[in-house]
Design an enzyme around this catalytic site. Structure first.
Site, short mmCIF file in Angstrom:
data_model
loop_
_atom_site.label_atom_id
_atom_site.label_comp_id
_atom_site.label_asym_id
_atom_site.label_seq_id
_atom_site.Cartn_x
_atom_site.Cartn_y
_atom_site.Cartn_z
N ASP A 36 -60.44 0.39 20.12
CA ASP A 36 -59.57 1.19 19.18
C ASP A 36 -61.13 1.48 18.16
OD1 ASP A 36 -56.71 1.75 17.72
OD2 ASP A 36 -58.33 2.61 16.80
N SER A 129 -45.13 12.06 26.02
CA SER A 129 -44.28 12.47 25.22
C SER A 129 -43.06 13.33 25.61
CB SER A 129 -44.98 13.12 24.02
OG SER A 129 -44.33 13.73 23.14
N ALA A 130 -42.08 13.32 24.74
CA ALA A 130 -40.72 14.13 25.35
C ALA A 130 -41.18 15.81 24.93
CB ALA A 130 -39.63 13.84 24.60
N TYR A 153 -51.48 19.91 21.65
CA TYR A 153 -51.10 18.44 21.83
C TYR A 153 -50.42 18.26 23.09
CZ TYR A 153 -48.63 14.19 21.29
OH TYR A 153 -48.12 12.81 21.66
N LYS A 157 -51.33 16.12 26.88
CA LYS A 157 -50.33 15.33 27.29
C LYS A 157 -50.00 15.65 28.68
CE LYS A 157 -50.03 12.27 24.31
NZ LYS A 157 -50.83 10.80 24.16
N PHE A 182 -39.46 9.65 23.12
CA PHE A 182 -38.73 10.61 22.19
C PHE A 182 -39.31 10.28 20.71
CE2 PHE A 182 -36.16 13.22 24.72
CZ PHE A 182 -36.52 12.72 25.86
N ASN A 202 -45.96 13.91 8.28
CA ASN A 202 -45.33 15.21 9.20
C ASN A 202 -44.16 15.13 9.61
OD1 ASN A 202 -47.74 16.99 9.26
ND2 ASN A 202 -48.66 15.61 10.69
N ARG A 235 -32.40 14.69 16.84
CA ARG A 235 -33.46 14.16 17.48
C ARG A 235 -33.08 12.99 18.16
NH1 ARG A 235 -35.03 18.25 17.20
NH2 ARG A 235 -37.25 19.35 16.66
N ARG A 296 -38.90 24.88 10.64
CA ARG A 296 -40.41 24.85 10.95
C ARG A 296 -40.71 25.36 12.21
NH1 ARG A 296 -42.59 18.61 11.15
NH2 ARG A 296 -41.13 18.49 12.99
N GLY A 298 -41.80 26.58 15.86
CA GLY A 298 -42.00 25.57 17.13
C GLY A 298 -40.95 24.41 17.23
P1 NAD Z 1 -51.67 6.14 16.12
O1 NAD Z 1 -52.51 7.22 15.62
O2 NAD Z 1 -50.97 5.39 14.97
O3 NAD Z 1 -52.57 5.15 17.05
C1 NAD Z 1 -53.37 5.70 18.02
C2 NAD Z 1 -54.58 4.88 17.95
O4 NAD Z 1 -55.57 5.25 18.62
C3 NAD Z 1 -55.29 4.69 16.51
O5 NAD Z 1 -55.24 3.19 16.14
C4 NAD Z 1 -56.27 5.37 16.35
O6 NAD Z 1 -57.57 4.78 15.66
C5 NAD Z 1 -56.99 5.18 17.98
N1 NAD Z 1 -57.79 6.14 18.63
C6 NAD Z 1 -57.70 7.55 18.33
N2 NAD Z 1 -58.50 8.28 19.22
C7 NAD Z 1 -59.13 7.20 19.81
C8 NAD Z 1 -60.54 7.24 20.58
N3 NAD Z 1 -61.05 8.53 21.02
N4 NAD Z 1 -61.00 6.08 21.05
C9 NAD Z 1 -60.29 4.89 20.66
N5 NAD Z 1 -59.36 4.95 19.68
C10 NAD Z 1 -58.64 6.02 19.35
O7 NAD Z 1 -50.52 6.93 17.08
P2 NAD Z 1 -49.19 6.26 17.80
O8 NAD Z 1 -48.17 6.91 17.06
O9 NAD Z 1 -49.32 4.88 17.69
O10 NAD Z 1 -49.25 7.09 19.19
C11 NAD Z 1 -49.76 6.22 20.36
C12 NAD Z 1 -49.76 7.13 21.44
O11 NAD Z 1 -48.40 7.81 21.54
C13 NAD Z 1 -50.47 8.58 21.40
O12 NAD Z 1 -51.17 8.96 22.56
C14 NAD Z 1 -49.52 9.59 21.05
O13 NAD Z 1 -49.73 10.90 21.57
C15 NAD Z 1 -48.19 8.98 21.71
N6 NAD Z 1 -46.99 9.51 21.23
C16 NAD Z 1 -46.58 9.12 19.76
C17 NAD Z 1 -45.61 9.53 19.44
C18 NAD Z 1 -45.32 9.51 17.88
O14 NAD Z 1 -44.13 9.96 17.37
N7 NAD Z 1 -45.83 8.41 17.20
C19 NAD Z 1 -44.60 10.49 20.12
C20 NAD Z 1 -44.83 10.50 21.39
C21 NAD Z 1 -45.94 10.04 21.91
N1 UDP Z 2 -37.89 17.41 9.59
C1 UDP Z 2 -37.60 17.91 8.51
N2 UDP Z 2 -38.38 17.70 7.27
C2 UDP Z 2 -39.55 17.12 7.53
C3 UDP Z 2 -40.03 16.61 8.66
C4 UDP Z 2 -38.93 16.80 9.96
O1 UDP Z 2 -36.46 18.41 8.30
O2 UDP Z 2 -40.28 16.91 6.55
C5 UDP Z 2 -36.80 17.44 10.68
C6 UDP Z 2 -37.60 18.38 11.93
O3 UDP Z 2 -37.29 19.65 11.73
C7 UDP Z 2 -36.78 18.03 13.18
C8 UDP Z 2 -36.83 16.35 12.91
O4 UDP Z 2 -36.83 16.23 11.22
O5 UDP Z 2 -35.56 18.57 13.28
C9 UDP Z 2 -37.68 15.47 13.28
O6 UDP Z 2 -38.89 15.80 13.07
P1 UDP Z 2 -40.10 15.06 13.47
O7 UDP Z 2 -41.43 15.88 12.93
O8 UDP Z 2 -40.16 13.78 12.73
O9 UDP Z 2 -40.35 14.73 14.92
P2 UDP Z 2 -40.29 16.10 16.00
O10 UDP Z 2 -40.28 17.24 15.61
O11 UDP Z 2 -41.83 15.65 16.82
O12 UDP Z 2 -39.24 15.71 16.90
#
Ligand code: NAD
Ligand code: UDP
Length: 343
Positions: A36, A129-130, A153, A157, A182, A202, A235, A296, A298
């Protein structure tokens, strides 16, 4: 997966999902090595993991784009498989800074897979990711639905998923699970680790939690005119511990001839923004004031998984309900009102 050394490389293992997965891997007897660059986590997370598991975390501080470092890692450790979490994940930021997203998420992945290939390490669990299904997908969405990412983003993926599909088609030794998450929420039940976003969150759950704790004045609900029962977005929220367990199941499913296979990790049930707000207020006993704001850009109206394939193929299903997600998220928030200590 047949264990050889039990040593796993966990890129991004200090992050939200990675840290919870490391805890579960340690509990299951694996040896997770974390790579990391600490760009989105703090060293305190590793002390917290050790408090939970009683085992130290082996951290390699560095970047997944650094091929020299990867060469050293794969030469030194007998790595059985890789779980690749590292990357950037904010949709809005990816629209502003697309090249940075492609650099970290696509080039980082490519550099990692090349190192794996050079060292004959061909078992991989990838954090997808979904969002790769795109906003027009019909719900519940299964793994065969058309893919259509609509921001940098999501495209990053999708590009990695396609790269991995090509790789497995060219070399049948590769065993790859693409995990399409999800909406991960919640925290470890100890309250020691959880999601610690930088700046204003966010995502819905961390935002609601910060309103409940008094760090933010009120939630903005993005739209109440969607074609959903209460008009707000729906969601598929999934507890991060269920998600972590999904990684273990995916690892265990990596056997000869597996190829490159996508799996949905969701509960199969959707909740609206207002249902989440109500659940949070009920669990925390705190008011969660909100007002209705415009949609929002998208955002899809509804997104939830068909998790049938993961249940059948991985023997995995999410077992924690919304009340448990919210309770654990709130415990983490209360014990760490300002997130992890930074010193
Ligand atoms: P996070 O940001 O908490 O964790 C990512 C970690 O990777 C961090 O600790 C960061 O320091 C490290 N990192 C980032 N870029 C790096 C690099 N170039 N080299 C080494 N380390 C690096 O994110 P998360 O929520 O734990 O998500 C993990 C993965 O799951 C990501 O790939 C994200 O896109 C994917 N994902 C997350 C969500 C979500 O809602 N959290 C949803 C779908 C997919
Ligand atoms: N959302 C909201 N207010 C916020 C953040 C999110 O109403 O401050 C809503 C957003 O429009 C969506 C749901 O909550 O319907 C989940 O959003 P999030 O950003 O957590 O996840 P994603 O959009 O990636 O599914």
């Amino acid at each position: 997966m047949k264990l050889n050394s039990g040593t796993l490389l966990i890129t991004g293992g200090g992050g939200y999902i990675g840290s919870h997965t490391v805890v579960q891997l340690q509990a299951a007897g694996y040896r997770p090595l974390v790579l990391d660059n600490l760009s989105n986590c703090v060293p305190a997370v590793f002390e917290r993991i050790e408090q939970i598991s009683g085992q130290p975390v082996e951290l390699i501080e560095g970047d997944v784009r650094d091929s020299v470092l990867l060469e050293r890692i794969f030469s030194r450790y007998p790595i059985d498989a890789v779980i690749h979490f590292a990357g950037l994940k904010a949709v809005g930021e990816s629209v502003q800074q697309p090249l940075r997203y492609y650099r970290h998420n696509v080039q980082g992945s490519l550099t990692l897979f090349e190192a794996m290939q050079r060292h004959g390490c061909k078992r991989l669990v990838f954090s997808s990711s979904a969002t790769v299904y795109g906003p027009a997908a019909t719900m519940p969405v299964n793994e065969q639905a058309p893919l259509a990412a609509c921001n940098p983003y999501g495209r990053s993926k999708l590009m990695v998923e396609e790269m991995l599909g090509d790789l497995a088609a060219a070399d049948s030794d590769w065993q790859i699970a693409l995990l399409r998450y999800f909406n991960p929420v919640g925290a470890h039940p100890s309250g020691l680790i959880g999601e610690d976003p930088v700046g204003v969150p966010n995502n819905l759950l961390p935002y609601v939690a910060q309103v409940a704790i008094g760090r933010l004045p009120q939630l903005q609900v993005f739209g109440d005119d969607y074609p959903t029962p209460d008009g707000t977005g729906v969601r598929d929220y999934i507890h991060v511990m269920d998600l972590a367990d999904g990684h273990l199941k995916a690892l265990q499913a990596l056997t000869d001839g597996h190829g490159c296979v996508p799996y949905n990790l969701g509960t199969g049930r959707g909740y609206s923004v207002l249902e989440v707000v109500a659940a949070f207020a009920a669990e925390s006993g705190r008011p969660v004031p909100y007002d209705i704001a415009p949609r929002r850009a998208g955002d899809a109206a509804i997104s939830y998984a068909d998790p049938t394939f993961s249940r059948q193929q991985l023997g995995w299903r999410a077992s924690r309900d919304l009340a448990e997600m919210v309770r654990d998220h709130w415990r983490w928030q209360q014990r760490n009102p300002n997130g992890y200590p930074t010193e």
